[in-house]
Scaffold this motif. Structure first.
Motif, short mmCIF file in Angstrom:
data_model
loop_
_atom_site.label_atom_id
_atom_site.label_comp_id
_atom_site.label_asym_id
_atom_site.label_seq_id
_atom_site.Cartn_x
_atom_site.Cartn_y
_atom_site.Cartn_z
N ILE A 1 0.83 -1.20 0.00
CA ILE A 1 0.00 0.00 0.00
C ILE A 1 0.87 1.26 0.00
CG2 ILE A 1 -1.66 1.31 1.38
CD1 ILE A 1 -2.95 -1.32 2.18
N LEU A 2 1.96 1.25 0.78
CA LEU A 2 2.81 2.44 0.85
C LEU A 2 3.53 2.73 -0.47
CD1 LEU A 2 4.38 2.02 4.40
CD2 LEU A 2 2.68 3.72 3.70
N SER A 3 3.67 1.71 -1.33
CA SER A 3 4.37 1.91 -2.60
C SER A 3 3.46 2.49 -3.69
CB SER A 3 4.95 0.59 -3.10
OG SER A 3 3.93 -0.34 -3.41
N MET A 4 2.18 2.69 -3.39
CA MET A 4 1.29 3.31 -4.36
C MET A 4 1.68 4.78 -4.57
SD MET A 4 -0.69 0.88 -5.35
CE MET A 4 -1.97 1.79 -6.22
N PRO A 5 1.36 5.36 -5.74
CA PRO A 5 1.78 6.74 -6.02
C PRO A 5 1.30 7.73 -4.96
CG PRO A 5 0.96 5.69 -8.01
CD PRO A 5 0.67 4.74 -6.89
N ASN A 6 2.25 8.49 -4.41
CA ASN A 6 1.97 9.56 -3.45
C ASN A 6 1.30 9.07 -2.17
OD1 ASN A 6 2.92 11.59 -5.32
ND2 ASN A 6 0.99 11.32 -6.42
N ALA A 7 1.60 7.82 -1.79
CA ALA A 7 1.00 7.26 -0.58
C ALA A 7 1.69 7.74 0.69
CB ALA A 7 1.03 5.73 -0.63
N THR A 8 2.91 8.28 0.57
CA THR A 8 3.62 8.76 1.75
C THR A 8 4.31 10.08 1.45
OG1 THR A 8 5.38 8.24 3.34
CG2 THR A 8 5.62 7.34 1.13
N PHE B 1 -9.45 -6.86 8.82
CA PHE B 1 -8.74 -5.60 8.95
C PHE B 1 -9.15 -4.64 7.83
CE2 PHE B 1 -5.75 -8.63 10.88
CZ PHE B 1 -5.57 -8.06 12.12
N ALA B 2 -9.51 -3.43 8.21
CA ALA B 2 -9.70 -2.35 7.24
C ALA B 2 -8.37 -1.61 7.13
CB ALA B 2 -10.81 -1.41 7.70
N LEU B 3 -7.72 -1.76 5.98
CA LEU B 3 -6.36 -1.24 5.79
C LEU B 3 -6.36 0.08 5.04
CD1 LEU B 3 -4.68 -4.56 4.52
CD2 LEU B 3 -4.88 -3.77 6.89
N HIS B 4 -5.46 0.96 5.41
CA HIS B 4 -5.20 2.15 4.60
C HIS B 4 -3.84 2.70 5.00
CE1 HIS B 4 -6.75 3.99 8.26
NE2 HIS B 4 -6.51 5.20 7.82
N ASN B 5 -3.40 3.71 4.31
CA ASN B 5 -2.14 4.39 4.61
C ASN B 5 -2.42 5.79 5.13
OD1 ASN B 5 -2.89 4.97 1.69
ND2 ASN B 5 -1.31 6.55 2.05
N HIS B 6 -1.51 6.32 5.90
CA HIS B 6 -1.49 7.73 6.23
C HIS B 6 -0.27 8.35 5.57
CE1 HIS B 6 -4.23 7.93 10.06
NE2 HIS B 6 -4.90 7.66 8.95
N PHE C 1 2.30 3.63 7.85
CA PHE C 1 3.04 4.87 7.62
C PHE C 1 4.51 4.56 7.35
CE2 PHE C 1 3.41 4.17 12.20
CZ PHE C 1 4.76 4.41 12.45
N SER C 2 5.18 5.53 6.74
CA SER C 2 6.61 5.43 6.47
C SER C 2 7.25 6.79 6.69
CB SER C 2 6.87 4.98 5.03
OG SER C 2 8.26 4.98 4.75
N LYS D 1 10.17 3.80 -3.16
CA LYS D 1 10.17 2.49 -2.53
C LYS D 1 10.28 2.70 -1.02
CE LYS D 1 12.19 -2.12 -3.12
NZ LYS D 1 13.28 -2.90 -3.77
N PRO D 2 9.21 3.22 -0.41
CA PRO D 2 9.29 3.58 1.01
C PRO D 2 9.38 2.37 1.92
CG PRO D 2 7.05 3.83 0.21
CD PRO D 2 7.90 3.52 -0.99
N ARG D 3 10.04 2.56 3.02
CA ARG D 3 10.16 1.52 4.04
C ARG D 3 8.88 1.49 4.89
NH1 ARG D 3 14.08 3.79 6.24
NH2 ARG D 3 12.85 4.93 7.76
N CYS D 4 8.45 0.31 5.26
CA CYS D 4 7.31 0.18 6.17
C CYS D 4 7.81 0.40 7.59
CB CYS D 4 6.68 -1.20 6.03
SG CYS D 4 5.35 -1.50 7.23
N ASP D 5 7.49 1.56 8.16
CA ASP D 5 7.97 1.87 9.51
C ASP D 5 6.99 1.49 10.61
OD1 ASP D 5 10.55 2.92 8.97
OD2 ASP D 5 9.63 4.75 8.20
#
Length: 227
Positions: free
Chosen positions: A37-44, A115-120, A160-161, A168-172
């Motif tokens: 999810i974090l690797s999607m465009p502009n997700a972080t 689980f309802a998943l999303h990114n911040h 979040f990352s 290629k953000p890291r999953c923090d």
């Protein structure tokens, strides 16, 4: 997946996500879902102190999906959507998760929602809308499901990352709210493994009003309810 211009918000979302795979444990599925999810465009946005943080915020997006349990005793993820509620002042980001998954391999009532998943876009805590939304989903699907490995409680998760590598953000880590336990948790991906801290407790005043009591304590067990 998103509605066509002028169409109403999607009420269902297809599943499973191609190439994501299926998992025997929800912990493994969560760990796999985070970078996806974090690797999607502009997700972080990366670090909040970045000089171009305001621009990153304007173009950032939230993506959401269901992690669900199938009759084959596997955890799978639905397709992603970035459909959102309008916000003319651009003060907040949102992702409206459809109520149900359309996985045509199985009868609709055989899927169990976990689980309802999303990114911040940055490492912010869960919003009031996140809390209201998962409670609404629980009233529809139930707040606890029976699996081969035991009972699993419904929750909302926000990945979040803090990585500077936006491609290629890291999953923090992720924030989690478990309605049945009223717990707000923060899971951090550290060099020594996943660490859990309870950050607060949700106190419901009425059926529609709540306040958050801040409570910074370690999670009760090393395993907790996630990785």
């Amino acid at each position: 997946m998103r509605p066509k211009p002028g169409d109403p918000l999607l009420e269902s979302i297809p599943g499973p996500m191609p190439g994501f795979g299926s998992f025997d444990s929800y912990s493994d599925a969560l760990i796999a879902a985070c970078p996806k999810i974090l690797s999607m465009p502009n997700a972080t946005m990366g670090p909040v102190q970045a000089q171009d943080a305001q621009l990153r915020w304007r173009i950032s997006r939230e993506y959401c999906a269901w992690l669900y349990y199938t009759p084959d005793h596997k955890y799978e993820m639905s397709m992603l959507t970035d459909q959102s509620l309008p916000d003319d002042l651009d003060r907040r980001k949102s992702c409206v998760l459809p109520s149900v998954v359309d996985d045509r391999r199985y009868p609709a009532d055989s899927l169990k929602y976990v689980f309802a998943l999303h990114n911040h876009p940055y490492a912010s805590t869960l919003s009031d809308n996140d809390i209201y939304s998962i409670v609404s989903k629980g009233l529809t699907h139930g707040f606890e499901v029976e699996t081969r490995g035991g009972k699993v409680q419904l929750s909302v998760v926000a990945f979040f990352s803090n990585s500077n590598d936006l491609a290629k953000p890291r999953c923090d880590g992720f924030f989690q709210y478990i309605p049945l336990k009223s717990q707000l948790l923060k899971w951090s991906n550290t060099p020594t493994g996943w660490r859990c801290q309870q950050t607060g407790v949700v106190k419901w005043l009425t059926e529609t009003e709540f306040h958050v009591e801040k409570k910074l304590v370690p999670c009760q067990s090393s395993r907790g309810d996630a990785p």
